[in-house]
Every structure is written in C-alpha cells, then in structure tokens.
Design a protein around this motif. Structure first.
Motif, PDB file in Angstrom:
ATOM      1  N   VAL A   2     -79.336  19.095   6.171  1.00 19.12           N
ATOM      2  CA  VAL A   2     -80.268  17.981   6.325  1.00 19.12           C
ATOM      3  C   VAL A   2     -81.427  18.129   5.345  1.00 19.12           C
ATOM      4  O   VAL A   2     -81.923  17.142   4.793  1.00 19.12           O
ATOM      5  CB  VAL A   2     -80.781  17.895   7.783  1.00 19.12           C
ATOM      6  N   ASP A   3     -81.862  19.355   5.105  1.00 20.62           N
ATOM      7  CA  ASP A   3     -82.963  19.576   4.172  1.00 20.62           C
ATOM      8  C   ASP A   3     -82.524  19.377   2.726  1.00 20.62           C
ATOM      9  O   ASP A   3     -83.337  19.028   1.878  1.00 20.62           O
ATOM     10  CB  ASP A   3     -83.527  20.988   4.358  1.00 20.62           C
ATOM     11  N   ASP A  11     -79.917  14.081   0.511  1.00 17.85           N
ATOM     12  CA  ASP A  11     -80.790  12.914   0.648  1.00 17.85           C
ATOM     13  C   ASP A  11     -80.185  11.978   1.689  1.00 17.85           C
ATOM     14  O   ASP A  11     -79.103  11.418   1.491  1.00 17.85           O
ATOM     15  CB  ASP A  11     -80.921  12.196  -0.692  1.00 17.85           C
ATOM     16  N   LEU A  12     -80.895  11.820   2.795  1.00 14.71           N
ATOM     17  CA  LEU A  12     -80.412  10.966   3.875  1.00 14.71           C
ATOM     18  C   LEU A  12     -81.059   9.585   3.865  1.00 14.71           C
ATOM     19  O   LEU A  12     -80.911   8.817   4.798  1.00 14.71           O
ATOM     20  CB  LEU A  12     -80.668  11.634   5.235  1.00 14.71           C
ATOM     21  N   MET A  35     -84.109   8.741   4.279  1.00 17.08           N
ATOM     22  CA  MET A  35     -85.100   8.589   5.340  1.00 17.08           C
ATOM     23  C   MET A  35     -86.413   9.144   4.822  1.00 17.08           C
ATOM     24  O   MET A  35     -86.445   9.799   3.786  1.00 17.08           O
ATOM     25  CB  MET A  35     -84.659   9.287   6.635  1.00 17.08           C
ATOM     26  N   GLN A  65     -87.093  13.701   7.625  1.00 10.98           N
ATOM     27  CA  GLN A  65     -85.982  14.565   7.231  1.00 10.98           C
ATOM     28  C   GLN A  65     -86.377  16.040   7.369  1.00 10.98           C
ATOM     29  O   GLN A  65     -85.594  16.854   7.863  1.00 10.98           O
ATOM     30  CB  GLN A  65     -85.553  14.258   5.793  1.00 10.98           C
ATOM     31  N   THR A  66     -87.596  16.366   6.986  1.00 10.32           N
ATOM     32  CA  THR A  66     -88.079  17.742   7.125  1.00 10.32           C
ATOM     33  C   THR A  66     -88.189  18.126   8.595  1.00 10.32           C
ATOM     34  O   THR A  66     -87.811  19.234   8.991  1.00 10.32           O
ATOM     35  CB  THR A  66     -89.433  17.910   6.420  1.00 10.32           C
ATOM     36  N   ALA A 114     -84.668  18.713   9.937  1.00 14.55           N
ATOM     37  CA  ALA A 114     -84.146  19.996   9.455  1.00 14.55           C
ATOM     38  C   ALA A 114     -84.815  21.154  10.183  1.00 14.55           C
ATOM     39  O   ALA A 114     -84.138  22.093  10.639  1.00 14.55           O
ATOM     40  CB  ALA A 114     -84.363  20.117   7.945  1.00 14.55           C
ATOM     41  N   VAL A 146     -81.392  10.400  13.776  1.00 15.55           N
ATOM     42  CA  VAL A 146     -80.507   9.959  12.695  1.00 15.55           C
ATOM     43  C   VAL A 146     -80.016   8.538  12.955  1.00 15.55           C
ATOM     44  O   VAL A 146     -79.994   7.698  12.051  1.00 15.55           O
ATOM     45  CB  VAL A 146     -79.314  10.936  12.522  1.00 15.55           C
TER      46      VAL A 146
END
Length: 116
Positions: free
Chosen positions: A37-38, A41-42, A44, A49-50, A53, A104
């Motif tokens: 996740v970190d 690139d999602l 978001m 995102q941080t 993660a 998510v």
C-alpha cells in the motif's frame, strides 16, 4: 515455561505451534500489504494511503506479538492441564481488516463517482 507442569502429549504442543505459525503468516501478510500500500499508487490522498499502510503495519506488529503471547499462554495451560485461555486477537484483526477494506472501498467508490 517448559519446567512448568507436565510434559503434554506432543500432538497438543505441535498443534499449538502450528497455530502460532498460522498467526505469524497472517502477520507477515499484513506487513506485506502495508508495504504494498505504501509503494503502489492507489490514486488516493497521500495522507490516507500512508495512514492505511501504517495501520496495516501496526496490525502486523500486534498480530506477531499477540500470537507469541497466545502461544505461551496456551502452552502453559496445556502443561498444567487447565482450560485454554480465551483469545481476543481474532476480533482485533477482523476489525482492523474491515476498517482497512472500508477505507479502500470508500476511496474507490469516490474515485469512480468522479470519473463517470
């Protein structure tokens, strides 16, 4: 710990060890998910995102630590021929994974609504 109580049937100790290893695999999967996740690139917000993660990594750490604690308590109970202790680890992980999934999902739905 091994000096406490009687030597149990080895099958019980091995089953307890397999359970420990299953929880450790879960911790490793959560850690890998946090790193992914970190890294990926999602689409978001960077803060979300941080946070996602970091939340997954914290769940991984909790899972790893609590799994050893659970193993030790169960091993002690087996050796003393006492009832196995209750474990709340599953509930904590379930809530954490549901929250991560909800975050998510919200981000995906918000992104899909904006591009339609």
């Amino acid at each position: 710990m091994y000096a406490d109580g009687e030597e149990p049937d080895y099958r019980f100790s091995l089953a307890n060890e397999r359970t420990l290893l299953a929880w450790l695999r879960t911790a490793l999967a959560l850690l890998a998910a946090g790193v992914a996740v970190d890294t990926i690139d999602l689409s978001m917000a960077a803060a979300a995102q941080t946070a996602l993660a970091a939340g997954l990594v914290v769940l991984a750490l909790l899972c790893a630590g609590a799994s050893w604690w659970r193993w030790a308590r169960a091993e002690r109970a087996i050796r003393r021929r006492e009832p196995l202790p209750a474990a709340g680890l599953g509930l904590v992980l379930a809530v954490g994974v549901v929250l991560a999934g909800a975050l998510v999902l919200v981000v995906v739905l918000a992104g899909a609504g904006g591009t339609a």
